[in-house]
Design a protein around this motif. Structure first.
Motif, mmCIF file in Angstrom:
data_model
loop_
_atom_site.group_PDB
_atom_site.id
_atom_site.type_symbol
_atom_site.label_atom_id
_atom_site.label_comp_id
_atom_site.label_asym_id
_atom_site.label_seq_id
_atom_site.Cartn_x
_atom_site.Cartn_y
_atom_site.Cartn_z
ATOM 1 N N LEU A 157 -36.356 -4.626 5.612
ATOM 2 C CA LEU A 157 -37.604 -4.351 5.473
ATOM 3 C C LEU A 157 -38.197 -3.554 4.500
ATOM 4 O O LEU A 157 -38.982 -2.925 4.459
ATOM 5 C CB LEU A 157 -37.936 -3.491 7.507
ATOM 6 N N LEU A 160 -39.566 -5.224 1.988
ATOM 7 C CA LEU A 160 -40.550 -6.088 2.654
ATOM 8 C C LEU A 160 -41.574 -4.532 1.939
ATOM 9 O O LEU A 160 -43.055 -5.381 1.377
ATOM 10 C CB LEU A 160 -40.685 -6.436 4.016
ATOM 11 N N THR A 161 -41.279 -3.998 2.528
ATOM 12 C CA THR A 161 -42.274 -2.571 2.221
ATOM 13 C C THR A 161 -42.353 -2.436 0.293
ATOM 14 O O THR A 161 -44.401 -2.376 -0.361
ATOM 15 C CB THR A 161 -41.852 -1.122 2.677
ATOM 16 N N ILE A 164 -44.770 -4.823 -1.051
ATOM 17 C CA ILE A 164 -46.306 -4.741 -0.300
ATOM 18 C C ILE A 164 -47.402 -4.564 -1.070
ATOM 19 O O ILE A 164 -48.545 -3.694 -1.731
ATOM 20 C CB ILE A 164 -46.311 -4.883 1.177
ATOM 21 N N SER A 165 -46.049 -3.435 -1.267
ATOM 22 C CA SER A 165 -47.118 -1.420 -1.309
ATOM 23 C C SER A 165 -46.080 -1.244 -2.403
ATOM 24 O O SER A 165 -46.397 0.548 -2.197
ATOM 25 C CB SER A 165 -47.794 -1.282 -0.280
ATOM 26 N N GLY A 167 -43.359 0.215 -1.156
ATOM 27 C CA GLY A 167 -43.044 1.312 -0.506
ATOM 28 C C GLY A 167 -44.050 2.262 -0.402
ATOM 29 O O GLY A 167 -45.122 2.114 0.368
ATOM 30 N N MET A 168 -43.625 3.108 1.377
ATOM 31 C CA MET A 168 -44.320 3.679 2.976
ATOM 32 C C MET A 168 -44.049 4.968 1.230
ATOM 33 O O MET A 168 -43.455 5.356 0.613
ATOM 34 C CB MET A 168 -44.092 3.858 3.259
ATOM 35 N N PRO A 169 -45.205 5.580 2.097
ATOM 36 C CA PRO A 169 -45.715 7.572 2.301
ATOM 37 C C PRO A 169 -43.765 8.134 2.061
ATOM 38 O O PRO A 169 -43.478 7.425 2.947
ATOM 39 C CB PRO A 169 -46.446 7.738 2.865
ATOM 40 N N ALA A 171 -42.769 11.039 2.889
ATOM 41 C CA ALA A 171 -42.141 11.756 4.050
ATOM 42 C C ALA A 171 -41.671 10.811 4.905
ATOM 43 O O ALA A 171 -40.614 10.577 5.550
ATOM 44 C CB ALA A 171 -43.138 12.111 4.828
ATOM 45 N N VAL A 172 -42.399 9.090 4.821
ATOM 46 C CA VAL A 172 -42.077 7.883 6.250
ATOM 47 C C VAL A 172 -40.782 7.463 5.349
ATOM 48 O O VAL A 172 -39.645 7.195 6.106
ATOM 49 C CB VAL A 172 -42.702 7.418 5.946
ATOM 50 N N GLY A 175 -37.174 9.551 6.827
ATOM 51 C CA GLY A 175 -37.754 9.284 7.849
ATOM 52 C C GLY A 175 -36.676 8.037 7.885
ATOM 53 O O GLY A 175 -35.440 7.904 8.580
ATOM 54 N N VAL A 176 -37.372 6.442 7.324
ATOM 55 C CA VAL A 176 -35.976 5.974 7.748
ATOM 56 C C VAL A 176 -34.950 5.494 7.569
ATOM 57 O O VAL A 176 -33.867 5.258 7.243
ATOM 58 C CB VAL A 176 -37.359 4.817 6.938
ATOM 59 N N PHE A 178 -33.523 8.607 7.110
ATOM 60 C CA PHE A 178 -32.122 9.628 7.581
ATOM 61 C C PHE A 178 -31.820 8.458 9.295
ATOM 62 O O PHE A 178 -31.150 8.729 9.512
ATOM 63 C CB PHE A 178 -33.330 10.890 8.141
ATOM 64 N N ASP A 179 -33.002 8.116 9.414
ATOM 65 C CA ASP A 179 -32.425 6.831 10.782
ATOM 66 C C ASP A 179 -31.456 6.679 10.652
ATOM 67 O O ASP A 179 -30.751 6.342 11.614
ATOM 68 C CB ASP A 179 -33.838 7.019 11.170
#
Lengths: 211, 494
Positions: A157, A160-161, A164-165, A167-169, A171-172, A175-176, A178-179
């Motif tokens: 995943l 994938l981000t 496509i782009s 990566g995500m912003p 902050a997200v 968070g990912v 950390f999770d």
């Protein structure tokens, strides 16, 4: 360089379906994550986007060093070095894994997603990683290997981000990470407790709750 | 600042109660801490419902009517569970099931779990919402595994793997939303994951990606919400966790996962011109029907309650799928009623299981004689959850049926009615058998602890009140929360 990294990602992940030692799987996770970090660095070099650099550094610290270390420690303590058990035999596992690789490439070429300029080439690999991670969880009976499947999915995943782009912003993204870190800590801690309660890490012994 | 306080309060409570070495002080501390959380949540609710939504820290924290509604539910059930835990866990320590030292860890994880659910309801960014939902899985898996028995570890592992993989697919769905958002709002990439921004441009998003994304998110968060056929972890986890944790899991965790689905649904339904509702109706009806055989033939009390949760999540999903002002009103009224009734039921069932040393229905009889207070509460709550009038769940189920008929989905409403009649029959058969009948000789009369009585009185008073009539402030709050999904949620006073 790009194709080289992609090849390493695919080959190392396929090796997950051949190995008999859990410790090898941990090494594979580390190699795979290092590959992701290199991809992020390559993209950073081409685009100069700072958050790709941050993502690369985090991948190296969290996914190539900390997480494999935790898993390594768990494997040693639970003496799970040599007990990878699969539902399917070795031939069947590798065969289905190869089919999933083909399917992943096929899906990626038909999705017609408007990817990022320097990321698009990784789309197929990303989808393949998600498929192979899911198959690892289904196919393995040992809890640590199932946990490793989860990490492979997350890696897919992440890629994938990126594809496509970029990566995500940020902050997200943080968070990912950390999770994933918390998830691995909890997988390790549950593995210890499962080992001490069942004297084994095999999920076949855990099929009592039904109906 | 209120929003920050709301998030800091459970964190502090968990850490302090976990570290506190004076046990009585720790018990009291966590009750006070969760009361503070409840007060902060109420203050936020007053602000949100009377003026406008809260928006802080560069759009990082965003609480509108829907979020505030969920936060209220979480903090009410959390507060009741904190009170209940004191007496429940004291008994477990007394019976040497756990040690006093483990109790600190329990308090830490319980309050941290409540914190993660509050995070989910207080963010605007879909990515951060995902991060919150994933954290709820991780923290609650530790609570399910709390007793460390073979069964609880099995349940926790199944829950962890199913939850994490399911939610990974939800992330894939969110990536699709991000992609379509980036395409529509090209100038600000950071806003492309923000629910408020996506909702504004929902009509311009690419329908194909949105449908892809919505299905992935429905499956992913649906796994957490216990929608069939992804519900296998749910009865295991609910039956193996300590009773107060089961109450929180069933009462509000499932709602929180549904909350994630509904946020995305609000966008997808605009983009897909109303067709996204069909998916929700299908999943809702399927979830209700799957539970019928499991409730009718069941030998474990807590598993029966867990399957009933699957049923009620199905009802809420169905109601949102039916849509329209009446359907959404029924859905959120049902969410409120189910949270209160199910947590009450798990409290009383936990008490019964402790006194009878068993969760098996065959071994429980004469509850009303053995424990007059708990027994009567158990009977009331069980009939309420099965949908008997004059309790509140009857009201909301009836509203949903009418909404279905009005929306021209008569077949859905009729199937729904037939299924809940079957479930009612199954549940009341077992409940009457447990409630009355001969008292086994090994069980003496036992008065119910005061902590437990207080904990049970909070949800009990709310369901009794709402069964007779829905108070005006609640009705207004539910209407406001429902209107967020219809696009009228941009604050009433703005």
């Amino acid at each position: 360089m790009d194709s080289f990294v992609t090849a390493i990602l695919l080959l190392s992940t396929l090796f997950l379906f051949r190995t008999k030692k859990t410790i090898d799987a941990v090494v594979i996770i580390a190699v795979q994550s290092a590959g992701l970090a290199i991809i992020a660095l390559l993209m950073w070099q081409k685009t100069g986007m700072l958050h790709l650099f941050i993502a690369a550094v985090l991948t190296i610290v969290v996914k190539t060093i900390v997480i494999p270390y935790i898993l390594f420690y768990t494997v040693k303590k639970t003496k799970a070095q040599r007990n990878v058990e699969r539902t399917m035999g070795q031939f069947g596992s590798i065969f289905i894994a190869l089919m999933l690789v083909v399917m992943g490439q096929y899906v990626a070429s038909h999705l017609s997603l408007p990817g990022a300029e320097h990321g698009m080439r990784y789309l197929g690999t990303a989808i393949i990683l998600v498929f192979l991670g899911t198959f690892t969880i289904i196919n393995n009976k040992q809890v640590l290997m199932q946990g490793i499947g989860v990490i492979v999915i997350e890696n897919g995943l992440f890629l994938l981000t990126q594809a496509i782009s970029y990566g995500m912003p940020l902050a997200v993204e943080l968070g990912v990470f950390f999770d994933l870190f918390v998830a691995v800590v909890i997988i390790a801690s549950l593995s210890f407790r499962i080992h001490s309660a069942f004297h084994s890490l095999n999920t076949e012994k855990m099929q009592d709750l039904r109906g | 600042m209120l929003a920050i306080g709301l998030l800091i309060s459970p964190l502090l409570t968990g850490v302090l109660a976990g570290l506190c070495s004076k046990y009585k002080a720790a018990d009291l501390l966590q009750v006070i801490g969760s009361f503070v959380t409840l007060c902060l949540a109420s203050m936020i609710a007053v602000q949100v419902f009377s003026s406008n939504s809260i928006n802080e820290f560069d759009d990082l924290i965003y609480i509108d009517a829907l979020g505030s509604f969920n936060i209220m539910l979480i903090s009410i059930v959390g507060f009741a569970a904190a009170i209940y835990s004191v007496s429940y866990m004291r008994y477990e320590v007394q019976e040497k099931v756990i040690t006093r030292r483990q109790l600190g860890r329990y308090y830490f994880f319980l309050h941290f779990f409540i914190l993660t659910m509050l995070i989910v309801s207080a963010v605007d960014n879909l990515g951060l919402l995902w991060v919150g939902v994933e954290l709820t899985t991780l923290v609650s898996a530790m609570l399910v595994a709390f007793y460390g028995t073979q069964h609880s570890l099995e349940a926790a592992w199944k829950y962890l793997i199913m939850g994490v993989v399911g939610i990974a697919f939800a992330l894939l769905g969110i990536v699709f939303f991000y992609l379509s958002g980036l395409n529509a709002i090209a100038e600000q990439p950071a806003a492309a994951l923000q629910w408020t921004q996506l909702f504004k441009v929902a009509a311009e998003l690419n329908p194909r990606w949105v449908e892809f994304g919505f299905i992935f998110i429905l499956i992913g968060f649906g796994t957490k919400a216990g929608l069939a056929p992804m519900h296998f972890w749910l009865p295991d986890a609910h039956s193996q966790a300590p009773a107060p944790v089961s109450a929180v899991l069933s009462g509000v965790l499932l709602n929180t996962a549904l909350y994630g689905i509904f946020r995305v649904y609000a966008i997808a339904n605009v983009t897909l011109q109303g067709h996204a509702g069909d998916y929700l109706i299908a999943f809702g009806l399927f979830s209700i029907s799957v539970t019928v055989p499991f409730i009718m033939v069941q030998h474990d009390l807590k598993r029966m309650l867990a399957f009933s949760s699957v049923e009620h999540m199905g009802i809420i999903t169905l109601a949102v799928g039916i849509g329209g002002p009446l359907g959404l009103y029924g859905a959120f009224l049902h969410m409120f009623n189910h949270s209160m009734t199910k947590s009450l039921l798990f409290f009383s069932a936990g008490n019964i299981a402790q006194k009878y040393h068993s969760k098996y229905i065959d071994r429980i009889s004469g509850v009303v004689k053995a424990m007059p207070f708990t027994g009567i509460v158990f009977l009331l709550a069980a009939f309420a959850v099965a949908g008997a009038p004059p309790f509140s769940i009857f009201m909301s189920e009836f509203t949903i049926m009418i909404a279905g008929a009005e929306a021209g989905k008569l077949w859905a409403a009729c199937t729904f009615a037939a299924l809940i009649v079957l479930i009612f029959a199954g549940m009341s058969y077992y409940v009457i058998r447990m409630g009355f009948g001969e008292l086994p000789t090994r069980i003496g009369k036992k008065p119910t602890d005061w902590w437990m009585r207080v904990a049970m009185c909070i949800p009990l008073s709310l369901i009794l009140l709402c069964g007779l009539y829905v108070p005006e402030f609640l009705e207004k709050a539910i209407h406001t929360a429902a209107s967020v999904l219809q696009g009228g949620g941009e604050g009433l006073g703005q």
